[in-house]
Motif scaffolding. Structure first.
Motif, PDB file in Angstrom:
ATOM      1  N   CYS A   1     -52.803  -8.922 -22.404  1.00  0.00           N
ATOM      2  CA  CYS A   1     -52.793  -9.070 -20.949  1.00  0.00           C
ATOM      3  C   CYS A   1     -54.206  -9.037 -20.364  1.00  0.00           C
ATOM      4  CB  CYS A   1     -51.963  -7.945 -20.350  1.00  0.00           C
ATOM      5  SG  CYS A   1     -51.820  -7.975 -18.562  1.00  0.00           S
ATOM      6  N   GLY A   2     -54.497  -9.994 -19.505  1.00  0.00           N
ATOM      7  CA  GLY A   2     -55.738  -9.972 -18.746  1.00  0.00           C
ATOM      8  C   GLY A   2     -56.965 -10.473 -19.462  1.00  0.00           C
ATOM      9  N   ALA A   3     -56.827 -10.939 -20.708  1.00  0.00           N
ATOM     10  CA  ALA A   3     -57.999 -11.497 -21.403  1.00  0.00           C
ATOM     11  C   ALA A   3     -58.516 -12.704 -20.623  1.00  0.00           C
ATOM     12  CB  ALA A   3     -57.627 -11.898 -22.820  1.00  0.00           C
ATOM     13  N   LYS A   4     -59.829 -12.841 -20.569  1.00  0.00           N
ATOM     14  CA  LYS A   4     -60.452 -13.922 -19.802  1.00  0.00           C
ATOM     15  C   LYS A   4     -61.393 -14.734 -20.682  1.00  0.00           C
ATOM     16  CE  LYS A   4     -58.886 -12.790 -15.596  1.00  0.00           C
ATOM     17  NZ  LYS A   4     -58.025 -11.667 -15.946  1.00  0.00           N
ATOM     18  N   PHE A   5     -61.391 -16.038 -20.433  1.00  0.00           N
ATOM     19  CA  PHE A   5     -62.282 -16.966 -21.121  1.00  0.00           C
ATOM     20  C   PHE A   5     -63.136 -17.634 -20.047  1.00  0.00           C
ATOM     21  CE2 PHE A   5     -58.410 -16.278 -23.399  1.00  0.00           C
ATOM     22  CZ  PHE A   5     -58.804 -16.093 -24.708  1.00  0.00           C
ATOM     23  N   ILE A   6     -64.431 -17.329 -20.028  1.00  0.00           N
ATOM     24  CA  ILE A   6     -65.301 -17.746 -18.931  1.00  0.00           C
ATOM     25  C   ILE A   6     -66.223 -18.866 -19.399  1.00  0.00           C
ATOM     26  CG2 ILE A   6     -67.039 -17.005 -17.274  1.00  0.00           C
ATOM     27  CD1 ILE A   6     -65.806 -14.273 -17.286  1.00  0.00           C
ATOM     28  N   PHE A   7     -66.130 -20.006 -18.729  1.00  0.00           N
ATOM     29  CA  PHE A   7     -66.814 -21.211 -19.178  1.00  0.00           C
ATOM     30  C   PHE A   7     -68.157 -21.447 -18.494  1.00  0.00           C
ATOM     31  CE2 PHE A   7     -62.934 -21.915 -21.346  1.00  0.00           C
ATOM     32  CZ  PHE A   7     -63.312 -22.663 -22.459  1.00  0.00           C
TER      33      PHE A   7
ATOM     34  N   TYR B   1     -49.243 -15.024 -25.968  1.00  0.00           N
ATOM     35  CA  TYR B   1     -49.950 -14.364 -24.866  1.00  0.00           C
ATOM     36  C   TYR B   1     -48.977 -13.451 -24.153  1.00  0.00           C
ATOM     37  CZ  TYR B   1     -52.209 -13.417 -20.439  1.00  0.00           C
ATOM     38  OH  TYR B   1     -52.746 -12.765 -19.341  1.00  0.00           O
ATOM     39  N   ASN B   2     -49.410 -12.221 -23.869  1.00  0.00           N
ATOM     40  CA  ASN B   2     -48.579 -11.252 -23.144  1.00  0.00           C
ATOM     41  C   ASN B   2     -49.243 -10.903 -21.827  1.00  0.00           C
ATOM     42  OD1 ASN B   2     -48.359  -8.081 -22.521  1.00  0.00           O
ATOM     43  ND2 ASN B   2     -46.387  -8.849 -23.229  1.00  0.00           N
ATOM     44  N   ASP B   3     -48.466 -10.904 -20.760  1.00  0.00           N
ATOM     45  CA  ASP B   3     -48.983 -10.495 -19.459  1.00  0.00           C
ATOM     46  C   ASP B   3     -47.903  -9.737 -18.702  1.00  0.00           C
ATOM     47  OD1 ASP B   3     -50.200 -10.295 -16.887  1.00  0.00           O
ATOM     48  OD2 ASP B   3     -51.386 -12.076 -17.330  1.00  0.00           O
ATOM     49  N   PHE B   4     -48.158  -8.453 -18.440  1.00  0.00           N
ATOM     50  CA  PHE B   4     -47.200  -7.629 -17.705  1.00  0.00           C
ATOM     51  C   PHE B   4     -47.630  -7.413 -16.259  1.00  0.00           C
ATOM     52  CE2 PHE B   4     -50.026  -4.969 -20.271  1.00  0.00           C
ATOM     53  CZ  PHE B   4     -50.659  -4.203 -19.302  1.00  0.00           C
ATOM     54  N   VAL B   5     -48.711  -8.102 -15.854  1.00  0.00           N
ATOM     55  CA  VAL B   5     -49.215  -7.992 -14.485  1.00  0.00           C
ATOM     56  C   VAL B   5     -48.945  -9.276 -13.707  1.00  0.00           C
ATOM     57  CG1 VAL B   5     -51.262  -7.635 -13.051  1.00  0.00           C
ATOM     58  CG2 VAL B   5     -51.005  -6.362 -15.193  1.00  0.00           C
ATOM     59  N   LYS B   6     -49.265 -10.402 -14.329  1.00  0.00           N
ATOM     60  CA  LYS B   6     -49.072 -11.700 -13.691  1.00  0.00           C
ATOM     61  C   LYS B   6     -48.120 -12.544 -14.525  1.00  0.00           C
ATOM     62  CE  LYS B   6     -53.656 -11.678 -11.539  1.00  0.00           C
ATOM     63  NZ  LYS B   6     -54.950 -12.386 -11.386  1.00  0.00           N
ATOM     64  N   GLU B   7     -47.797 -13.714 -14.012  1.00  0.00           N
ATOM     65  CA  GLU B   7     -46.914 -14.639 -14.714  1.00  0.00           C
ATOM     66  C   GLU B   7     -47.650 -15.218 -15.926  1.00  0.00           C
ATOM     67  OE1 GLU B   7     -44.585 -16.733 -16.434  1.00  0.00           O
ATOM     68  OE2 GLU B   7     -43.631 -16.002 -14.593  1.00  0.00           O
ATOM     69  N   PRO B   8     -47.180 -14.933 -17.155  1.00  0.00           N
ATOM     70  CA  PRO B   8     -47.908 -15.403 -18.335  1.00  0.00           C
ATOM     71  C   PRO B   8     -47.999 -16.921 -18.448  1.00  0.00           C
ATOM     72  CG  PRO B   8     -45.764 -14.512 -18.949  1.00  0.00           C
ATOM     73  CD  PRO B   8     -45.988 -14.160 -17.514  1.00  0.00           C
TER      74      PRO B   8
ATOM     75  N   ASP C   1     -37.495 -10.886 -23.297  1.00  0.00           N
ATOM     76  CA  ASP C   1     -38.886 -10.591 -22.939  1.00  0.00           C
ATOM     77  C   ASP C   1     -39.472 -11.794 -22.212  1.00  0.00           C
ATOM     78  OD1 ASP C   1     -41.590 -10.073 -22.780  1.00  0.00           O
ATOM     79  OD2 ASP C   1     -41.899  -9.798 -24.926  1.00  0.00           O
ATOM     80  N   ARG C   2     -39.795 -11.626 -20.924  1.00  0.00           N
ATOM     81  CA  ARG C   2     -40.390 -12.704 -20.136  1.00  0.00           C
ATOM     82  C   ARG C   2     -41.876 -12.453 -19.875  1.00  0.00           C
ATOM     83  NH1 ARG C   2     -36.769 -14.757 -21.945  1.00  0.00           N
ATOM     84  NH2 ARG C   2     -35.159 -16.068 -21.000  1.00  0.00           N
ATOM     85  N   GLU C   3     -42.438 -11.502 -20.612  1.00  0.00           N
ATOM     86  CA  GLU C   3     -43.875 -11.216 -20.485  1.00  0.00           C
ATOM     87  C   GLU C   3     -44.675 -11.794 -21.638  1.00  0.00           C
ATOM     88  OE1 GLU C   3     -44.136  -6.990 -20.200  1.00  0.00           O
ATOM     89  OE2 GLU C   3     -43.356  -6.929 -18.139  1.00  0.00           O
ATOM     90  N   THR C   4     -44.000 -12.193 -22.707  1.00  0.00           N
ATOM     91  CA  THR C   4     -44.667 -12.728 -23.887  1.00  0.00           C
ATOM     92  C   THR C   4     -44.236 -14.174 -24.097  1.00  0.00           C
ATOM     93  OG1 THR C   4     -44.647 -10.530 -24.893  1.00  0.00           O
ATOM     94  CG2 THR C   4     -45.072 -12.399 -26.353  1.00  0.00           C
ATOM     95  N   ILE C   5     -45.220 -15.060 -24.306  1.00  0.00           N
ATOM     96  CA  ILE C   5     -44.921 -16.483 -24.451  1.00  0.00           C
ATOM     97  C   ILE C   5     -45.627 -17.076 -25.667  1.00  0.00           C
ATOM     98  CG2 ILE C   5     -44.572 -16.849 -21.965  1.00  0.00           C
ATOM     99  CD1 ILE C   5     -47.432 -18.074 -21.898  1.00  0.00           C
ATOM    100  N   TYR C   6     -45.050 -18.164 -26.179  1.00  0.00           N
ATOM    101  CA  TYR C   6     -45.786 -19.035 -27.083  1.00  0.00           C
ATOM    102  C   TYR C   6     -46.733 -19.859 -26.214  1.00  0.00           C
ATOM    103  CZ  TYR C   6     -42.817 -18.174 -31.180  1.00  0.00           C
ATOM    104  OH  TYR C   6     -42.160 -17.608 -32.248  1.00  0.00           O
TER     105      TYR C   6
END
Length: 206
Positions: free
Chosen positions: A70-76, A34-41, A11-16
């Motif tokens: 996937c796609g969660a955003k943290f806006i500062f 973190y999992n991302d199936f759209v962009k590089e995690p 699985d290359r979409e899920t990372i520590y």
């Protein structure tokens, strides 16, 4: 905590997440994924942590054993515009154009503080978490929710803006989980009790 990036061999979409972070203002606990199936995690810092400019020194703090979809955003804070000004136009950012003092650049936005995510938090698909928000341990953030206020521990929220849907457990169970803080146990101790944790066998853990 393993030093590898990928928890699953195929699985290359899920990372520590902790193992790909280089920004000192992003602090991630052990085993958070973190999992991302759209962009590089591995490009989480670039794609998911937005407007975290070094001049502001605001922090993203994420606890242990969190699951970030996937796609969660943290806006500062630097995404904000000052509402106390007579204009929302960010004049201080364009200090060269308006002959302003560069040291006053932070006056262009309202500073609401860091983003702090507790332990064992599940952040759903494309959820958005805004500056100044603290999310308690064990909380669940629904898909595409926009979190503008603090979330208590073990509370499920959803919607725009995010509002409480329900507590995950009784208050007695929540208090017990916050007391034992299983996420701080040793790896071996967690291994010994994974079945009880998974099955919700609270009486055994007592």
């Amino acid at each position: 905590m393993p030093q590898k990036i990928y928890p699953r061999s195929k699985d290359r979409e899920t990372i520590y997440l902790k193992n790909v972070i280089s920004n000192p203002n992003i602090i991630v606990g052990d085993y958070t994924i973190y999992n991302d199936f759209v962009k590089e995690p591995r490009e989480f810092e670039k794609n998911n942590v937005l407007y975290q400019y070094p001049i502001n020194q605001d922090k993203l703090i994420i606890g242990k054993f969190c699951s970030i979809a996937c796609g969660a955003k943290f806006i500062f804070n630097s995404a904000n515009h000052s509402l106390s000004s007579l204009s929302t136009y960010p004049f201080p950012i364009f200090f060269e154009e308006w002959n302003l003092d560069v040291k006053d650049i932070k006056n262009a936005w309202d500073n609401k503080g860091d983003i702090v995510i507790g332990n064992d938090v599940w952040v759903g698909y494309e959820a958005v978490i805004l500056a100044g928000v603290t999310i308690g341990d064990g909380a669940v953030i629904g898909a595409r929710a926009v979190v503008t206020k603090n979330i208590p521990p073990y509370t499920i929220v959803g919607g725009v803006p995010a509002k409480p849907i329900r507590k995950r457990f009784s208050q007695e169970t929540i208090d017990f989980l916050l007391k034992i803080k299983w996420w701080n146990w040793s790896e071996e101790h967690i291994r010994q009790h994974i079945t009880e944790i998974q099955l919700g066998n609270i009486e055994y853990l007592r």
